[in-house]
Write a protein that holds these residues in place. Structure first.
Motif, PDB file in Angstrom:
ATOM      1  N   ASN A 266       0.830  -1.211   0.000  1.00 30.29           N
ATOM      2  CA  ASN A 266       0.000   0.000   0.000  1.00 30.29           C
ATOM      3  C   ASN A 266       0.862   1.258   0.000  1.00 30.29           C
ATOM      4  N   LEU A 267       1.928   1.250   0.799  1.00 28.89           N
ATOM      5  CA  LEU A 267       2.775   2.446   0.921  1.00 28.89           C
ATOM      6  C   LEU A 267       3.567   2.724  -0.353  1.00 28.89           C
ATOM      7  N   THR A 268       3.982   1.672  -1.053  1.00 30.13           N
ATOM      8  CA  THR A 268       4.792   1.855  -2.262  1.00 30.13           C
ATOM      9  C   THR A 268       3.961   1.805  -3.546  1.00 30.13           C
ATOM     10  N   GLU A 269       2.713   1.315  -3.415  1.00 35.43           N
ATOM     11  CA  GLU A 269       1.855   1.087  -4.578  1.00 35.43           C
ATOM     12  C   GLU A 269       2.522   0.128  -5.569  1.00 35.43           C
ATOM     13  N   ARG A 270       3.230  -0.867  -5.013  1.00 35.32           N
ATOM     14  CA  ARG A 270       3.885  -1.892  -5.824  1.00 35.32           C
ATOM     15  C   ARG A 270       3.593  -3.258  -5.218  1.00 35.32           C
ATOM     16  N   SER A 271       3.409  -4.249  -6.071  1.00 38.41           N
ATOM     17  CA  SER A 271       3.157  -5.608  -5.609  1.00 38.41           C
ATOM     18  C   SER A 271       4.452  -6.259  -5.141  1.00 38.41           C
ATOM     19  N   ALA A 272       4.342  -7.058  -4.084  1.00 42.46           N
ATOM     20  CA  ALA A 272       5.506  -7.785  -3.590  1.00 42.46           C
ATOM     21  C   ALA A 272       5.952  -8.820  -4.607  1.00 42.46           C
ATOM     22  N   THR A 273       7.270  -9.030  -4.676  1.00 49.93           N
ATOM     23  CA  THR A 273       7.828  -9.984  -5.642  1.00 49.93           C
ATOM     24  C   THR A 273       8.998 -10.713  -5.012  1.00 49.93           C
ATOM     25  N   THR A 274       9.830 -11.350  -5.831  1.00 49.61           N
ATOM     26  CA  THR A 274      10.949 -12.158  -5.351  1.00 49.61           C
ATOM     27  C   THR A 274      12.254 -11.673  -5.973  1.00 49.61           C
ATOM     28  N   VAL A 275      13.382 -12.092  -5.370  1.00 41.54           N
ATOM     29  CA  VAL A 275      14.704 -11.796  -5.925  1.00 41.54           C
ATOM     30  C   VAL A 275      15.571 -13.039  -5.844  1.00 41.54           C
ATOM     31  N   ALA A 276      16.697 -12.999  -6.530  1.00 36.81           N
ATOM     32  CA  ALA A 276      17.608 -14.143  -6.535  1.00 36.81           C
ATOM     33  C   ALA A 276      18.692 -14.009  -5.469  1.00 36.81           C
ATOM     34  N   PHE A 277      19.032 -12.773  -5.075  1.00 34.95           N
ATOM     35  CA  PHE A 277      20.124 -12.613  -4.114  1.00 34.95           C
ATOM     36  C   PHE A 277      19.667 -12.941  -2.696  1.00 34.95           C
ATOM     37  N   ALA A 278      20.636 -13.312  -1.855  1.00 36.46           N
ATOM     38  CA  ALA A 278      20.335 -13.733  -0.483  1.00 36.46           C
ATOM     39  C   ALA A 278      20.469 -12.552   0.482  1.00 36.46           C
ATOM     40  N   THR A 279      19.721 -12.629   1.586  1.00 39.63           N
ATOM     41  CA  THR A 279      19.727 -11.588   2.617  1.00 39.63           C
ATOM     42  C   THR A 279      19.678 -12.240   3.998  1.00 39.63           C
ATOM     43  N   GLU A 280      19.600 -11.393   5.028  1.00 42.17           N
ATOM     44  CA  GLU A 280      19.446 -11.893   6.398  1.00 42.17           C
ATOM     45  C   GLU A 280      17.984 -12.220   6.736  1.00 42.17           C
ATOM     46  N   GLY A 281      17.098 -12.095   5.759  1.00 40.50           N
ATOM     47  CA  GLY A 281      15.680 -12.331   5.979  1.00 40.50           C
ATOM     48  C   GLY A 281      15.341 -13.653   6.639  1.00 40.50           C
ATOM     49  N   PRO A 282      15.914 -14.789   6.175  1.00 41.48           N
ATOM     50  CA  PRO A 282      15.536 -16.060   6.806  1.00 41.48           C
ATOM     51  C   PRO A 282      15.908 -16.133   8.276  1.00 41.48           C
ATOM     52  N   PHE A 283      16.970 -15.439   8.677  1.00 45.61           N
ATOM     53  CA  PHE A 283      17.377 -15.476  10.082  1.00 45.61           C
ATOM     54  C   PHE A 283      16.413 -14.661  10.954  1.00 45.61           C
ATOM     55  N   LEU A 284      15.921 -13.544  10.428  1.00 46.50           N
ATOM     56  CA  LEU A 284      14.920 -12.788  11.181  1.00 46.50           C
ATOM     57  C   LEU A 284      13.614 -13.560  11.255  1.00 46.50           C
TER      58      LEU A 284
END
Length: 391
Positions: free
Chosen positions: A318-336
């Motif tokens: 809603n805040l960005t007016e963009r749909s969520a999507t996916t990426v190929a690069f890795a982040t700390e997301g799975p640990f959070l």
């Protein structure tokens, strides 16, 4: 309350504090300077700051800065380290912020020291003396190498919140999933000898041919078995990145090494993939009479997935007016996520600029990112009715 430096000044000071993390010791540096800056600024704004050295790395630090209290709340997270830089390929000093053509240049400008300056500048403009749920600023170490900072947080179990945003550069697009990554090495030891008589040795390159054929068969099986249409490359991948072996055409190759990566889709287990690869090697070892060893180059990063129906995903859409999507690069997301937080990746700047000479953040990314941060704090820290999904 003490006055913070300007956004540009904070970004300049963060970039001027070198904090490269790298598997090569000659490049690797402490992130202490960045942590000290963030601690001083956040403390001045009333945050309770805890600086934690990493286990076995006393020169690397995580920072948890908390404003308010409660069992819900919002984490705004970033990493304090950068990748190495290419000497001679920058048009300006990598450690001196420089504005050119409506862009801010510097090592870490978008990946991701600039994010912290944007967060601090946003927070100082808000009335946060009556938070209903805590606002937590998280700064981690070594994301660009081993992700040791995020791994330590999981082990320590100190970070508690309901929602989290990681401000990696996504051009302000919400990201709810990414692939995992494993980086592995296979070493084969045979027996060197004169090439005129194959019986004088045992060729490690020949054995590696069998190993690679088996891995390629397994790779095709994975591609046939697993698909996820949410990804541009909608199947798990395996890449043979480099191979080294032998020393001369007239010698039987006595040793050969292959390094490869595997990127798994959400829902796949890195541990199970490693087990399946391991199980395929003994028969080749026995058939070829060689010694085959499989080792990880780095600890694996799990795939990341937060359901697209999550409150924080919907809020950012809603805040960005963009749909969520996916990426190929890795982040700390799975640990959070492992720590119980509904997490998404969303930040200013483009991943196309990250890890490149003349890294920059476009100035037109700053204000929209501040709008997202402000909206999330208002929704998840200043209002009680959005903390309803008790675990």
């Amino acid at each position: 309350m003490p006055v913070l430096p300007s956004l540009i000044s904070m970004m300049s000071q963060l970039i001027a504090a070198p904090s490269i993390s790298c598997s090569q010791a000659s490049w690797d540096q402490s992130n202490k300077g960045v942590i000290q800056l963030l601690e001083s600024w956040l403390s001045s704004q009333g945050f309770r700051c805890e600086v934690m050295p990493l286990p076995d790395q006393p020169n690397k630090f995580n920072l948890i800065a908390t404003l308010g209290s409660g069992d819900g709340g919002l984490v705004l997270s970033g990493h304090t380290d950068t990748v190495p830089y290419d000497e001679g390929r920058w048009q300006s000093d990598p450690f001196a912020l420089e504005e050119r053509d409506q862009k801010l240049y510097g090592l870490g400008s978008c990946d991701m020291k600039g994010f912290f300056a944007i967060v601090l500048d946003t927070v100082r403009q808000m009335q946060l003396n009556e938070l209903k749920q805590p606002l937590i600023i998280l700064a981690t170490a070594d994301e660009e190498s081993s992700m040791a900072g995020a791994r330590a947080l999981v082990e320590q179990g100190k970070l508690k919140a309901r929602y989290a945003l990681i401000g990696e550069p996504t051009s302000l697009t919400p990201i709810h999933a990414h692939k995992g990554i494993m980086m592995e090495r296979i070493q084969i030891t045979g027996q060197a000898g004169h090439s005129s008589n194959p019986a004088l040795g045992n060729n490690a390159l020949d054995a590696m041919h069998s190993v690679m054929s088996e891995l390629m068969t397994f790779r095709q099986q994975l591609k046939n078995q697993y698909r996820d249409a949410n990804f541009i490359i909608d199947y798990p991948t395996m890449n043979f990145g480099c191979i080294h072996g032998g020393d001369n055409p007239n010698r039987i190759c006595g040793h050969c090494e292959l390094e490869f990566d595997v990127r798994a889709l959400p829902g796949m287990s890195n541990k199970e993939l490693m087990s399946e690869i391991t199980q395929r090697l003994p028969s080749i070892e026995a058939k070829t009479g060689t010694k085959i060893q499989l080792n990880s180059l780095f600890p694996d990063v799990p795939s990341f997935y937060t359901p697209i129906e999550s409150d924080i995903i919907k809020a950012c859409e809603n805040l960005t007016e963009r749909s969520a999507t996916t990426v190929a690069f890795a982040t700390e997301g799975p640990f959070l996520n492992q720590m119980g937080m509904e997490t998404l990746i969303l930040g200013p700047g483009s991943i196309d600029q990250a890890h490149q000479p003349n890294e920059f953040m476009a100035l037109d990314q700053i204000q929209p990112m501040q709008q997202v941060i402000r909206g999330l704090i208002e929704r998840f820290c200043l209002q009680l009715n959005h903390q309803k999904n008790e675990k």
